[in-house]
Design a protein around this motif. Structure first.
Motif, PDB file in Angstrom:
ATOM      1  N   UNK A 123       0.900  -1.271   0.162  1.00 50.79           N
ATOM      2  CA  UNK A 123      -0.749  -0.199  -0.028  1.00 50.79           C
ATOM      3  C   UNK A 123       1.304   1.649  -0.690  1.00 50.79           C
ATOM      4  N   UNK A 124       0.893   1.793  -1.189  1.00 55.86           N
ATOM      5  CA  UNK A 124       1.851   3.467  -1.140  1.00 55.86           C
ATOM      6  C   UNK A 124       0.603   4.554  -1.012  1.00 55.86           C
ATOM      7  N   UNK A 125       1.323   5.129   0.320  1.00 54.78           N
ATOM      8  CA  UNK A 125       0.561   6.386   0.379  1.00 54.78           C
ATOM      9  C   UNK A 125       1.340   7.469  -0.003  1.00 54.78           C
ATOM     10  N   UNK A 126       0.514   7.963  -1.073  1.00 55.00           N
ATOM     11  CA  UNK A 126       1.280   9.383  -2.399  1.00 55.00           C
ATOM     12  C   UNK A 126       0.497  10.380  -1.848  1.00 55.00           C
ATOM     13  N   UNK A 127       1.860  11.267  -2.247  1.00 52.22           N
ATOM     14  CA  UNK A 127       0.675  12.737  -2.762  1.00 52.22           C
ATOM     15  C   UNK A 127       0.366  12.800  -4.509  1.00 52.22           C
ATOM     16  N   UNK A 128      -0.205  13.527  -4.827  1.00 55.76           N
ATOM     17  CA  UNK A 128      -0.913  13.743  -5.772  1.00 55.76           C
ATOM     18  C   UNK A 128       0.948  14.640  -6.490  1.00 55.76           C
ATOM     19  N   UNK A 129       1.745  14.833  -6.593  1.00 52.00           N
ATOM     20  CA  UNK A 129       2.773  15.456  -6.743  1.00 52.00           C
ATOM     21  C   UNK A 129       3.490  14.065  -7.348  1.00 52.00           C
ATOM     22  N   UNK A 130       3.096  12.298  -6.441  1.00 52.45           N
ATOM     23  CA  UNK A 130       4.017  11.527  -6.951  1.00 52.45           C
ATOM     24  C   UNK A 130       3.731  10.459  -7.732  1.00 52.45           C
ATOM     25  N   UNK A 143      -2.104   2.138  -4.223  1.00 52.37           N
ATOM     26  CA  UNK A 143      -1.894   3.418  -3.963  1.00 52.37           C
ATOM     27  C   UNK A 143      -3.198   4.249  -3.412  1.00 52.37           C
ATOM     28  N   UNK A 144      -2.860   5.234  -2.256  1.00 51.74           N
ATOM     29  CA  UNK A 144      -3.504   6.271  -1.684  1.00 51.74           C
ATOM     30  C   UNK A 144      -3.435   7.255  -1.540  1.00 51.74           C
ATOM     31  N   UNK A 145      -4.050   7.934  -1.371  1.00 52.56           N
ATOM     32  CA  UNK A 145      -3.687   9.511  -1.496  1.00 52.56           C
ATOM     33  C   UNK A 145      -3.882  10.271  -0.451  1.00 52.56           C
ATOM     34  N   UNK A 146      -2.489  10.990   0.479  1.00 48.46           N
ATOM     35  CA  UNK A 146      -2.635  12.312   1.516  1.00 48.46           C
ATOM     36  C   UNK A 146      -2.789  13.325   0.807  1.00 48.46           C
ATOM     37  N   UNK A 147      -4.176  13.754   0.918  1.00 47.59           N
ATOM     38  CA  UNK A 147      -3.872  14.909   0.151  1.00 47.59           C
ATOM     39  C   UNK A 147      -3.210  16.680   1.230  1.00 47.59           C
ATOM     40  N   UNK A 148      -2.685  16.437   1.899  1.00 49.53           N
ATOM     41  CA  UNK A 148      -1.960  17.175   2.612  1.00 49.53           C
ATOM     42  C   UNK A 148      -0.973  15.957   3.883  1.00 49.53           C
ATOM     43  N   UNK A 149       0.159  16.974   4.220  1.00 47.44           N
ATOM     44  CA  UNK A 149       1.426  16.599   4.395  1.00 47.44           C
ATOM     45  C   UNK A 149       1.799  16.492   5.968  1.00 47.44           C
ATOM     46  N   UNK A 150       0.706  15.665   6.317  1.00 44.88           N
ATOM     47  CA  UNK A 150      -0.300  16.140   8.275  1.00 44.88           C
ATOM     48  C   UNK A 150       0.745  15.198   9.247  1.00 44.88           C
ATOM     49  N   UNK A 151       1.933  14.145   8.756  1.00 47.19           N
ATOM     50  CA  UNK A 151       2.864  13.323   9.447  1.00 47.19           C
ATOM     51  C   UNK A 151       2.389  12.242   9.485  1.00 47.19           C
ATOM     52  N   UNK A 152       3.508  11.458   9.468  1.00 44.92           N
ATOM     53  CA  UNK A 152       3.630  10.601   9.563  1.00 44.92           C
ATOM     54  C   UNK A 152       2.755   9.365   9.523  1.00 44.92           C
ATOM     55  N   UNK A 153       2.123   9.710  10.876  1.00 42.46           N
ATOM     56  CA  UNK A 153       0.916   9.474  11.393  1.00 42.46           C
ATOM     57  C   UNK A 153      -0.300   8.761  10.745  1.00 42.46           C
TER      58      UNK A 153
END
Ligand code: UTP
Length: 300
Positions: free
Chosen positions: A56-63, A104-114
């Motif tokens: 499971x890859x937690x990415x953002x829209x730039x990656x 692939x799932x998206x983390x919309x904002x880099x709010x931290x590793x947790x």
């Protein structure tokens, strides 16, 4: 979670990678190569070796390049096939072995590793799972990978397990630090942990390294968490809350870790993997000697 072997590994790769700017303006940190493979490939290989079949890859829209890397490259495969470049063809086909699934799932904002780990909740479900940080690259030449080692312990003990290593006391402010009173130099139960403590107040010098096997109850705890150190949702804080309800072991893995989130770590890893590379080793030694001599660092 007794006797349950992990099958799923979460790769949080949605961080901003600011320490590698300007490179990380367009190239995700996880796609930076050590010799011929990106960091994420080493992490994936370690998870597959540990028995994981769902990544499971937690990415953002730039990656996009992380997803592209694990996707099938039809045109390139066709060209290599036509040119009879079978070895190269196998290299790109093998980035994800057969039977292994990428999600692939998206983390919309880099709010931290947790928070990044929490984003993987729906993909993981209600079973123990691994978290692998690709910028912690672990080299273990003759033996099981670090994740495999902690997955074995998790399976045998029914506990969650966190990889640790000893760091100089002056460095505790850069790591999550565990207090494991019964630590026997290989493993021990964690009594408490704290994110990036100053050397004077750190409970030990056992630092958390980016390999975890966690009980799924961590998701409920992450859900209820307020931002902690550096105003981020910290995985360490959720693990601290897990401690009273579920045993968590610290495990000092066998292998050498390179912190490829830093310039020096990336350079050290490159040197190590080049020296360990059959076709490059001798030439690397010569190149290093020559560089040292030309720079006046040592006599030739
Ligand atoms: P780091 O603390 O190394 O942060 O994150 P970073 O943003 O990647 O790098 P710098 O410090 O700005 O250079 C540790 C791991 O957690 C992931 C990162 O991608 C890295 O694998 N992470 C961090 C996320 O996925 N999301 C976040 O919000 C924060």
């Amino acid at each position: 979670m007794k006797n349950q072997r992990i099958r799923k590994a979460v790769f949080p790769v949605a961080g901003l990678g600011t320490r590698f700017l300007p490179a990380t303006k367009t190239v995700p940190k996880e796609m930076m190569p050590i010799v011929d493979r990106p960091l994420i490939q080493y992490a994936v290989d370690e998870a597959v070796e540990a028995g994981c079949d769902t990544l499971v890859f937690v990415t953002n829209r730039y990656k996009h390049s992380v997803a592209d890397y694990f996707d099938k490259a039809y045109e390139l495969e066709h060209k290599l096939e036509k040119a009879g470049k079978i070895a190269q063809l196998e290299l790109i086909r093998d980035v994800l072995p057969k039977g292994v699934r990428a999600v692939f799932v998206t983390q919309a904002e880099a709010l931290g590793l947790g928070h990044a780990v929490l984003c993987a909740r729906a993909a993981v479900g209600d079973e123990p799972f691994a978290v692998v940080l690709p910028d912690d690259l672990i080299w273990h030449r003759n033996g099981a990978g670090a994740l495999s080692q902690i997955a074995d312990l998790a399976e045998q003990s029914g506990s969650s397990v966190i990889a640790v290593e000893d760091v100089p006391r002056a460095m505790t402010g850069s790591y999550g630090i565990v207090d494991a009173p019964s630590f026997d130099n290989r493993h021990g139960g964690i009594a408490s942990m704290v994110e990036k403590p100053a050397p004077g107040v750190a409970p030990s010098t056992l630092a958390v390294v980016g390999r975890y096997v966690l009980d799924a109850r961590i998701f409920d705890l992450l859900e209820g968490l307020a931002p902690g150190k550096d105003s981020e949702i910290q995985l360490t804080d959720a693990i601290s809350q897990l401690l009273p309800i579920h045993p968590v072991l610290a495990y000092r893995f066998q292998g050498t870790r390179f912190d490829c989130g830093t310039h020096l770590g990336l350079i050290e890893a490159t040197i190590r993997f080049a020296l360990d590379h059959e076709a490059l080793s001798a030439a690397t030694v010569v190149a290093m000697q020559q560089a040292l001599a030309e720079m006046g660092v040592v006599e030739h």
